[in-house]
Design an enzyme around this catalytic site. Structure first.
Site, short mmCIF file in Angstrom:
data_model
loop_
_atom_site.label_atom_id
_atom_site.label_comp_id
_atom_site.label_asym_id
_atom_site.label_seq_id
_atom_site.Cartn_x
_atom_site.Cartn_y
_atom_site.Cartn_z
N CYS A 98 42.35 45.37 48.03
CA CYS A 98 41.63 45.33 46.76
C CYS A 98 40.22 45.90 46.93
O CYS A 98 39.43 45.41 47.74
CB CYS A 98 41.55 43.90 46.23
N LYS B 4 49.03 43.66 53.16
CA LYS B 4 49.06 44.87 52.32
C LYS B 4 47.69 45.51 52.39
O LYS B 4 46.68 44.88 52.07
CB LYS B 4 49.43 44.50 50.88
N GLN C 147 50.70 36.30 47.48
CA GLN C 147 49.60 37.07 48.07
C GLN C 147 48.28 36.32 47.93
O GLN C 147 47.93 35.87 46.84
CB GLN C 147 49.46 38.45 47.41
N PRO D 181 52.54 43.64 44.04
CA PRO D 181 51.63 42.68 43.38
C PRO D 181 50.70 43.42 42.43
O PRO D 181 50.13 44.44 42.80
CB PRO D 181 50.86 42.08 44.56
N MET D 182 50.55 42.90 41.23
CA MET D 182 49.61 43.51 40.29
C MET D 182 48.90 42.41 39.51
O MET D 182 49.51 41.72 38.67
CB MET D 182 50.33 44.48 39.35
N GLY E 167 52.96 53.62 46.33
CA GLY E 167 52.13 54.60 45.66
C GLY E 167 52.89 55.72 44.98
O GLY E 167 53.66 56.44 45.60
N ASP E 168 52.71 55.77 43.64
CA ASP E 168 53.12 56.93 42.85
C ASP E 168 54.63 57.09 42.65
O ASP E 168 55.09 58.21 42.43
CB ASP E 168 52.56 58.23 43.44
C1 LIG Z 1 46.98 46.62 37.31
C2 LIG Z 1 47.13 46.62 38.81
C3 LIG Z 1 46.85 45.48 39.52
C4 LIG Z 1 47.00 45.45 40.91
N1 LIG Z 1 46.77 44.29 41.59
C5 LIG Z 1 47.03 44.23 42.93
C6 LIG Z 1 46.93 42.99 43.64
O1 LIG Z 1 46.64 41.93 43.07
N2 LIG Z 1 47.19 43.01 44.97
C7 LIG Z 1 47.55 44.15 45.64
O2 LIG Z 1 47.78 44.13 46.86
N3 LIG Z 1 47.66 45.33 44.99
C8 LIG Z 1 47.43 45.39 43.66
N4 LIG Z 1 47.60 46.57 42.99
C9 LIG Z 1 48.08 47.75 43.73
C10 LIG Z 1 49.60 47.89 43.63
O3 LIG Z 1 50.26 46.81 44.26
C11 LIG Z 1 50.12 49.23 44.25
O4 LIG Z 1 49.92 49.21 45.64
C12 LIG Z 1 49.39 50.43 43.65
O5 LIG Z 1 49.33 50.34 42.25
C13 LIG Z 1 50.12 51.75 44.01
O6 LIG Z 1 51.44 51.72 43.63
P1 LIG Z 1 51.99 52.39 42.25
O7 LIG Z 1 51.57 53.82 42.24
O8 LIG Z 1 53.48 52.17 42.35
O9 LIG Z 1 51.36 51.64 41.12
C14 LIG Z 1 47.43 46.62 41.61
C15 LIG Z 1 47.69 47.78 40.86
C16 LIG Z 1 47.55 47.79 39.49
C17 LIG Z 1 47.89 49.06 38.75
#
Ligand SMILES: Cc1cc2nc3c(=O)[nH]c(=O)nc-3n(C[C@H](O)[C@H](O)[C@H](O)COP(=O)(O)O)c2cc1C
Length: 348
Positions: free
Chosen positions: A101, A140, A71, A16-17, A202-203
């Site tokens: 968050c 999460k 979510q 989720p982003m 993550g990452d």
């Molecule tokens: C722009 C952005 C928005 C995000 N929004 C959410 C969200 O709404 N809910 C959530 O659980 N995590 C959110 N995250 C976290 C991501 O789901 C993820 O756990 C985190 O970025 C680490 O993974 P990655 O390194 O693959 O980006 C967000 C991350 C980014 C970068």
């Protein structure tokens, strides 16, 4: 693998982003293959229950995306249970709770990562939700609030006991926000300790990383920023996991993705078959929100937001980003995309 009774064809998931993983984007990623589950942007439980929040459209999803997890965030058990019932009523496959968050606006109200500092409250939220709905309730979370309180192992066990069907851990603390590296050792430890599926996040920027993180003993991997940079990453990871060479996304494929995203955004809710799109109760009438904001402007802003990530690592990417950010109209934006991705290279 399964979350409760929901089968996932692949263990690789679009994380989720907020602001990024809207239904159009999720559909396009899903079309590339390799994606076992998509999660919506986070939606306010208060907004859902009252049916008046401007952000209710974040809960929208389409049939093409299944299985879909919606979510929600909030800290009050009764309100979260009521919101979960609305999510279930919308036909979603899974309801996920945001306990990660760190943004003060959310965390201030005992929601998001604040729940990691109130584990009893967090468990009550999950217990109330699990009693209220038949669909799986998942969580999460982060590694913890800060380095001194890396409480994910305890909280994960508590929410499991309270009825959670799966847990995802983004291996950073709230204080870390996005700095440093995700702690996959901690993710691995929790995966070894729980009986429900544990996902890691993550990452993962390269498809090989997505596959190799499965060695942490997790049931699956959520990919966030890696998908924004490379929407083919889950498909490529699935190729690698199956022993095939990862598919190649050409420059033209990358251009086409942007064109398709523009078209889907522009035509959201237009001419769709009945039952294709699922709305939260109280969502503005079809087209109303985007039109109210100025549809073209809304699409331009969406493309700009994506391009912040999508242009990273591309030859000439920062120049493209600057140009996209200065585009004054959709026509201009399309020309920029055409020129960058589709123009034949100048003869030598
Ligand atoms: C722009 C952005 C928005 C995000 N929004 C959410 C969200 O709404 N809910 C959530 O659980 N995590 C959110 N995250 C976290 C991501 O789901 C993820 O756990 C985190 O970025 C680490 O993974 P990655 O390194 O693959 O980006 C967000 C991350 C980014 C970068």
């Amino acid at each position: 693998m399964k979350i409760g009774n929901v089968g996932l064809a692949s263990p690789f998931v679009v994380a989720p982003m907020a602001g990024m993983t809207d239904t159009a984007f999720r559909r396009l990623v899903k079309r590339q293959g390799g994606c076992g589950l998509v999660v919506t942007e986070m939606v306010s439980s208060e907004g859902l229950v009252r049916g008046i929040d401007r952000t209710l459209e974040y809960a929208e999803y389409t049939e093409e995306e299944r299985p879909v997890s919606i979510q929600i965030f909030g800290g009050d058990p009764a309100r979260m249970a009521a919101a979960a019932q609305i999510v279930e009523g919308m036909g979603a496959d899974i309801v996920d709770v945001n306990m990660g968050c760190p943004v003060p606006k959310i965390a201030r109200h005992s929601a998001g990562c604040s729940l990691m500092r109130q584990p009893e409250q967090a468990a009550s939220v999950i217990e109330a939700m699990a009693r209220a709905v038949a669909i799986p309730v998942t969580v999460k979370m982060r590694a913890g609030w800060n380095d001194g309180t890396r409480t994910a192992p305890t909280l994960a066990r508590m929410v499991q006991d309270a009825g959670a069907a799966a847990v995802t851990i983004h291996g950073r603390t709230a204080e870390q926000s996005y700095s440093g590296l995700a702690d996959w050792d901690l993710v691995s430890r929790v995966a070894g300790e729980l009986t429900i599926p544990v996902f890691g996040s993550g990452d993962c920027i390269e498809p090989e990383q997505v596959v190799s993180r499965m060695e942490a003993g997790v049931s699956g991997v959520l990919v966030g920023r890696g998908v924004l940079r490379n929407p083919w990453i889950l498909a490529q990871a699935a190729d690698i996991a199956a022993g095939r060479p990862p598919r190649i996304a050409t420059q033209r494929d990358r251009g086409q993705f942007l064109c398709d995203y523009i078209e889907l955004l522009l035509n959201e809710r237009v001419g769709e078959g009945q039952g294709f799109r699922h709305f939260a109760p109280g969502t503005a009438a079809p087209g109303e929100t985007a039109v109210a904001r100025g549809r073209d402007r809304w699409v331009i802003n969406k493309i700009r937001a994506l391009c912040t990530w999508y242009t990273k690592g591309l030859d000439g990417g920062s120049h493209l980003r600057t140009r996209v950010n200065s585009a004054a109209s959709l026509g201009e934006l399309r020309d920029i995309v055409d020129e960058f991705f589709f123009a034949a290279p100048a003869p030598v």
